[in-house]
Scaffold this motif. Structure first.
Motif, PDB file in Angstrom:
ATOM      1  N   ASN A   1       0.805  -1.223   0.000  1.00 56.15           N
ATOM      2  CA  ASN A   1       0.000   0.000   0.000  1.00 56.15           C
ATOM      3  C   ASN A   1       0.838   1.274   0.000  1.00 56.15           C
ATOM      4  O   ASN A   1       0.329   2.353   0.297  1.00 56.15           O
TER       5      ASN A   1
ATOM      6  N   MET B   1      -7.775   3.321  -9.092  1.00 53.35           N
ATOM      7  CA  MET B   1      -8.187   3.338  -7.700  1.00 53.35           C
ATOM      8  C   MET B   1      -8.391   1.921  -7.191  1.00 53.35           C
ATOM      9  O   MET B   1      -9.159   1.146  -7.773  1.00 53.35           O
ATOM     10  N   ASP B   2      -7.694   1.598  -6.124  1.00 53.36           N
ATOM     11  CA  ASP B   2      -7.831   0.274  -5.515  1.00 53.36           C
ATOM     12  C   ASP B   2      -9.010   0.311  -4.535  1.00 53.36           C
ATOM     13  O   ASP B   2      -9.043   1.178  -3.649  1.00 53.36           O
ATOM     14  N   PRO B   3      -9.977  -0.622  -4.653  1.00 54.71           N
ATOM     15  CA  PRO B   3     -11.166  -0.595  -3.779  1.00 54.71           C
ATOM     16  C   PRO B   3     -10.814  -0.658  -2.290  1.00 54.71           C
ATOM     17  O   PRO B   3     -11.442   0.024  -1.475  1.00 54.71           O
ATOM     18  N   GLU B   4      -9.825  -1.460  -1.924  1.00 54.28           N
ATOM     19  CA  GLU B   4      -9.460  -1.576  -0.519  1.00 54.28           C
ATOM     20  C   GLU B   4      -8.814  -0.287  -0.004  1.00 54.28           C
ATOM     21  O   GLU B   4      -9.064   0.139   1.131  1.00 54.28           O
ATOM     22  N   GLN B   5      -7.986   0.332  -0.834  1.00 57.19           N
ATOM     23  CA  GLN B   5      -7.375   1.594  -0.439  1.00 57.19           C
ATOM     24  C   GLN B   5      -8.434   2.686  -0.316  1.00 57.19           C
ATOM     25  O   GLN B   5      -8.371   3.535   0.591  1.00 57.19           O
ATOM     26  N   ARG B   6      -9.394   2.675  -1.215  1.00 58.90           N
ATOM     27  CA  ARG B   6     -10.487   3.656  -1.136  1.00 58.90           C
ATOM     28  C   ARG B   6     -11.273   3.481   0.160  1.00 58.90           C
ATOM     29  O   ARG B   6     -11.600   4.468   0.844  1.00 58.90           O
ATOM     30  N   ALA B   7     -11.556   2.241   0.513  1.00 61.64           N
ATOM     31  CA  ALA B   7     -12.297   1.972   1.745  1.00 61.64           C
ATOM     32  C   ALA B   7     -11.504   2.428   2.965  1.00 61.64           C
ATOM     33  O   ALA B   7     -12.069   2.979   3.919  1.00 61.64           O
ATOM     34  N   HIS B   8     -10.189   2.209   2.936  1.00 65.74           N
ATOM     35  CA  HIS B   8      -9.346   2.634   4.054  1.00 65.74           C
ATOM     36  C   HIS B   8      -9.340   4.156   4.174  1.00 65.74           C
ATOM     37  O   HIS B   8      -9.426   4.705   5.289  1.00 65.74           O
TER      38      HIS B   8
END
Length: 315
Positions: free
Chosen positions: A198, A208-215
């Motif tokens: 990350n 855009m990475d979905p997990e990074q966006r959620a974080h």
């Protein structure tokens, strides 16, 4: 036949002596003027040095007579700006320290900025109010008091606005751009090497990475909750909470009073005269010295020159 002369013997020597003495006196006069001008230049350079180093214009002397102390919070709230916590807090501390301060006015005209810097200002206001319970602090809003500006304002005893002031924006954001599709169309390959999956968090040149966006959203929501708690604490008993109050919207000064975000209409002069009852206002805002201004301009010019030549500065 020799001609008779009326001139006294040795007159040539007398003339030469007078000429020599006149030349010596002229040299002495020129030397004295030279010393005088050198002293003037030295004094000028000495004064300039004092100004550059900021030694002149700074004083901790107590200002005589009861007065309302003014501290400005103007512009973007950030560590390297004039509305940084260091600058504002320094002014507040001097204002509260002065024994003739009857009340403090924090005049705000800011769209917000760093939540960290705003929190520093908020916390220091709370500390100073506790340490000096007899000195009230009032926030006076000019054009804008939004986001981090409002975060700092809610520490005040009361918030005064103009009917047309813009108040609110109780929210948090991270903004930027995404260039991944543009790179594809231009045939440009993004080569990002990172140790840590990350490390390229929210890289604008990668999809855009979905997990990074959620974080990122979790972080924003956490900071937003902190902001809401500060507003509720600072405006306890006055807020009229609605579903939109903490949504990031802004309101006019008139509407902000109806919502409990502000208390009344008044300018800094009116607060000093009618609320604090000390009409004379003394500005305790730390002033940017000549040295700081020169350094800022030099830094900006240097940065522009480096960018012109394609040199990237570390961030």
């Amino acid at each position: 036949m020799l001609e008779h002369s009326d001139a006294s013997p040795g007159w040539e020597r007398q003339v030469l002596e007078k000429v020599a003495l006149a030349a010596i006196e002229e040299q002495r006069r020129a030397r004295r003027w030279g010393i005088f001008f050198k002293l003037l230049i030295f004094l000028y350079l000495f004064l300039l040095l004092f100004l550059v180093l900021g030694w002149i214009g700074k004083t901790d002397m107590t200002i005589p007579g009861k007065h309302s102390a003014l501290v400005e919070l103007r512009g973007i709230i950030a560590a390297d700006e004039r509305a940084s916590a260091d600058v504002v807090v320094s002014g507040l501390q001097r204002a509260f320290k002065d024994k003739n301060t009857a009340g403090v006015i924090l005049r705000i005209n800011s769209p917000g900025g760093s939540p960290v810097q705003a929190a520093y200002i908020y916390n220091e206001i709370k500390r100073l109010r506790k340490a000096h319970p007899h000195i009230p602090l009032y926030a006076v809003v000019e054009d804008v008091c939004a986001s981090g500006g409002y975060y700092a304002a809610v520490a005040a005893d009361k918030i005064f606005v103009n009917q047309a002031s813009i108040i609110g924006s109780i929210g948090v954001l991270i903004d930027g751009f995404g260039f991944s599709e543009a790179l594809k169309k231009l045939g440009i390959e993004r080569r990002l090497l990172a140790a840590g999956e990350n490390k390229g968090f929210l890289d604008p040149f990668s999809p855009m990475d979905p997990e990074q966006r959620a974080h990122a959203m979790r972080m924003l929501e956490e900071i937003h909750r902190q902001f809401i708690e500060v507003v509720r604490e600072g405006r306890a008993g006055r807020l009229k909470e609605t579903p939109e109050l903490f949504s990031g919207l802004v309101w006019t000064g008139a509407r902000s009073i109806e919502l409990g975000l502000a208390d009344d209409f008044a300018s800094a002069a009116e607060v000093a005269r009618e609320v604090i009852k000390a009409e004379h206002i003394v500005d305790f805002t730390p002033q940017e010295g000549l040295g700081e201004r020169l350094a800022r301009r030099f830094g900006a010019a240097t940065g522009a020159a480096l960018r012109t030549w394609g040199v990237s500065l570390p961030r």
